[in-house]
Motif scaffolding. Structure first.
Motif: not given
Length: 137
Positions: A33-36, A68-69, A76-78, A82-83
């Motif tokens: 998911x993070x790579x995507x 923002x998206x 997972x990245x939100x 991570x941000x």
């Protein structure tokens, strides 16, 4: 195969095995998911590495829209962690690009005091404009 053997043997290790297997599966899904999502940012971060402050200003709205998206739909990245890390990296790269644009003239590093003052002021002002544009978004 391993789970079948453990189940047949009614092993007590089966529960730990399943927990470990689930943890690995979750980590794999998170990585995918993070790579995507991070790969979608790649084309918008190129000006940060090789562009000028002017080019970065032009690319900032698209970059921020994609961030923002990610914040709204990435499973997972939100997270705040991570941000925060992502924004630290973006900010640091902007600083490096501005610094390079100020210190180097025609590909050659020059002391500030040895540079043409008007040209130096223009580059400093452009760095300040980049900061303003970044703060507004």
């Amino acid at each position: 195969v391993v789970i079948g053997v453990l189940t047949t043997a009614k092993s007590k290790i089966l529960r730990r095995w399943k927990t470990c297997d689930n943890g690995i599966t979750d980590a794999l899904n998170e990585a995918k998911d993070n790579v995507k999502y991070l790969s979608t940012l790649e084309k918008y971060t190129e000006p940060l590495k090789s562009g000028t402050p002017e080019q970065i200003i032009e690319s900032l709205p698209a970059l921020m829209n994609n961030v923002k998206m990610m914040l709204t739909i990435a499973r997972y990245y939100s997270t705040q962690e991570h941000m925060t890390t992502l924004f630290v990296k973006i900010t640091n790269q902007m600083i490096k690009t501005c610094r390079k644009g100020i210190e180097y003239v025609d590909g050659e590093k020059k002391r500030l005091w040895d540079q043409d003052h008007e040209d130096l002021l223009k580059r400093l002002e452009m760095s300040l404009k980049l900061n303003d544009a970044y703060q507004e978004l």
